[in-house]
Design an enzyme around this catalytic site. Structure first.
Site: not given
Length: 463
Positions: A322, A360, A391, A421
Site C-alpha cells: 500500500g 503520523r 492547539c 496514511y
C-alpha cells in the site's frame, strides 16, 4: 539481503534522542528523487513542478494545504509491482494507505487487486467498479453487517481473524447459500524492527491467531469443518515500514510449517499464501527502500525454498503493498505563516495545516523531509521545526530539518512522501477542513477528493 528498518517513529526499544538530525544538506534547493515523486523537478525560475505544473499555480487554483498526487508515478509503481510478481502471484493494493474512486479505477486498469478493511472502503471499491472477486476483506472485528454485505456482493477473499468470526461468517455464508473463500490470519511470532504500534506479528497484539499457541491450527480445523467456507490459504503480516526481508523469511518458514501440518493432519495442500505488505519507502535521503523486482525475487525464492524443504507444492503467493505504491507519489503543499526564532534552539515554521492532515509525526514520531518549493534560495540553512496551527504542542509536521534562513510568510513549502496514511488518517481537529487530493498528470490537474467546506461540517452537526 538484510537491510535495517526505518523507524515509523522511535525504533522499538530504541528511542531516537532529541537532535538526532543530520548535518544540513549541501544544497537546500535540491529535490532528492529518492523521496519525491518521479515527475517532480524545478523549472527555470526555481519553482518546483509536478506533472508539468508549478506549485504556485497549483496553490493558486486549489489552495493550501493540499495533497498533490502524481498519477503517472502512482501508475508506474503499481505496474512495477504487478510486473515484478507476474502472473503466478496476486498483488493486492492495501486500500487503508489511501483510497478514492480514482485510485480504484487506476488499480483496476493496471491489473492489481484490492485489499479493504471496512464497509466504507468496500463501498468506495464497489462504487468505482472494482470486481468483487478481486477484493479481499480484512479486519480484526468485522461486524455482522460488514460480513453479510461482503458475502452478498461476492468479495473474493475474507481474511478471518478469530474463532468467533469463523462461526459468524460460516452462518452468514450458509444462509446466503454461498461457499465463501477465506484465508486465516495468523501471528507467526516475528517481531519486525519497526515502531511498536505498527508491528503486527508478535504475540501480544490484537491481530490474528497464534501459531505457537495452537490457535492457528485450531482455526484451520474449524474452517474445514464448515461446508459454507472454503479455506484457500494462510495470511501473515509482520508489520509496516520494513526494509529487511529477514523477517519475511522467518514468517514464510513458519507459515509453510503450518501448511505442512495441515497436509499431514487433513490431507489438504492449501493453494495460497499471503505474506502481507509493510515494505518501506524513503521519507528521508537516509532511507534505502528496495525495488519491487528485488522484493518479488526474494519473497518468491523464500517460499519456493521453504516449500521444497517441506515437500510441498509452492502455493500461489499474495502480497499487499500500500504505502510502497502510493506513499512516494504525493506530497503535501503548505503556505508558511509564522516564522518564530528561538535563539539558541531552533526556528519554528508554522504552516496552514498540521496534525489534522498528517498525524503520523505526532502518533509515531515519524520522520519527513521538507523543502522550499515556491523559489530557490542561496541563504544559509537554519534548523527548523515545521509545526501546524492546532492547539497542541505535539502538532509537529517535521521535527528537525533545515530550510533557508530567508524563509518568510507566504512562501510555499512541501513535505514529500505523504501519499500513504496522511489523508486516510486526516481529521477535523479544531474543526479544520480536510485538504483536497489533486491528481496531476501531463500538465493537467484535477481534484479527485475535494476540500471539505464549513457546510460539510455543519451538515453533520444536526444540533
Amino acid at each position: 539481503m538484510s537491510r535495517s528498518a526505518h523507524p515509523a517513529g522511535p525504533r522499538h526499544g530504541d528511542v531516537l534522542p532529541e537532535g538526532h538530525y543530520q548535518a544540513p544538506p549541501a544544497d537546500l534547493n535540491a529535490l532528492d528523487p529518492k523521496v519525491w515523486s518521479r515527475t517532480v523537478t524545478r523549472d527555470a525560475e526555481g519553482v518546483a513542478t509536478v506533472g508539468g505544473i508549478d506549485v504556485k499555480q497549483l496553490a493558486a487554483e486549489f489552495g493550501t494545504p493540499a495533497y498533490l498526487l502524481d498519477e503517472e508515478d502512482f501508475r508506474s509503481r503499481a505496474r512495477a509491482w504487478r510486473d515484478a510478481f507476474g502472473t503466478d502471484a496476486d498483488v493486492y493494493y492495501a486500500g487503508k494507505a489511501f483510497l478514492s474512486k480514482a485510485v480504484v479505477r487506476w488499480l483496476h486498469e493496471e491489473g492489481l487487486n484490492l485489499d479493504v478493511c471496512s464497509a466504507g472502503e468496500l463501498a468506495v471499491a464497489l462504487a468505482a467498479g472494482m470486481p468483487p472477486a478481486r477484493i479481499a476483506l480484512h479486519g480484526n472485528n468485522k461486524s455482522v453487517d460488514e460480513l453479510e454485505h461482503a458475502v452478498k456482493t461476492g468479495v473474493g477473499h475474507i481474511v478471518v481473524d478469530s474463532y468467533e468470526e469463523i462461526e459468524r461468517l460460516a452462518a452468514i455464508a450458509a444462509r446466503q447459500g454461498v461457499r465463501q473463500q477465506v484465508l486465516i490470519r495468523i501471528t507467526v511470532g516475528v517481531e519486525a524492527h519497526t515502531h511498536e504500534f505498527i508491528a503486527t506479528a508478535h504475540e501480544d497484539q490484537k491481530f490474528g491467531l497464534s501459531l505457537t499457541g495452537g490457535a492457528a491450527a485450531e482455526a484451520v480445523r474449524r474452517v474445514l469443518g464448515h461446508d459454507s467456507l472454503e479455506l484457500r490459504g494462510i495470511h501473515s503480516h509482520i508489520g509496516s515500514q520494513i526494509f529487511d526481508t529477514a523477517g519475511f523469511e522467518v514468517a514464510a518458514r513458519r507459515v509453510v510449517g503450518l501448511l505442512a501440518q495441515i497436509r499431514d493432519e487433513h490431507g489438504v495442500e492449501l493453494p495460497e499464501i499471503d505474506l502481507g505488505g509493510g515494505l518501506g519507502i524513503a521519507y528521508t535521503s537516509e532511507d534505502d527502500p528496495r525495488e519491487p523486482a528485488e522484493i518479488a525475487a526474494a519473497l518468491a525464492d523464500i517460499v519456493r525454498r521453504e516449500c521444497a524443504a517441506a515437500n510441498l507444492n509452492a502455493p500461489r503467493l499474495c502480497v499487499e503493498p500500500g504505502r510502497a505504491i502510493v506513499g512516494p507519489t504525493a506530497f503535501t503543499l503548505y503556505e508558511v505563516g509564522t516564522v518564530k526564532e528561538l535563539p539558541g534552539l531552533r526556528t519554528y515554521v508554522s504552516v496552514d495545516g498540521g496534525m489534522s492532515d498528517n498525524i503520523r509525526t505526532a502518533l509515531y514520531d515519524a520522520e519527513y523531509s521538507v523543502a522550499l518549493v515556491s523559489r530557490t534560495s542561496d541563504a544559509e540553512p537554519m534548523l527548523v521545526r515545521v509545526v501546524g496551527k492546532h492547539c497542541e504542542s505535539g502538532d509537529i509536521v517535521v521535527r528537525d530539518a533545515f530550510l533557508p534562513s530567508d524563509l518568510a510568510a507566504g512562501d510555499l513549502i512541501a513535505v514529500p512522501a505523504t501519499g500513504a496514511y496522511c489523508r486516510s488518517m486526516a481529521s477535523n481537529y479544531n474543526h479544520a477542513l480536510r485538504p483536497p487530493v489533486v491528481a496531476v498528470k501531463g500538465g493537467a490537474a484535477r481534484v479527485i477528493v475535494r476540500r471539505e467546506t464549513e457546510e460539510d461540517l455543519l451538515r453533520l452537526d444536526i444540533g
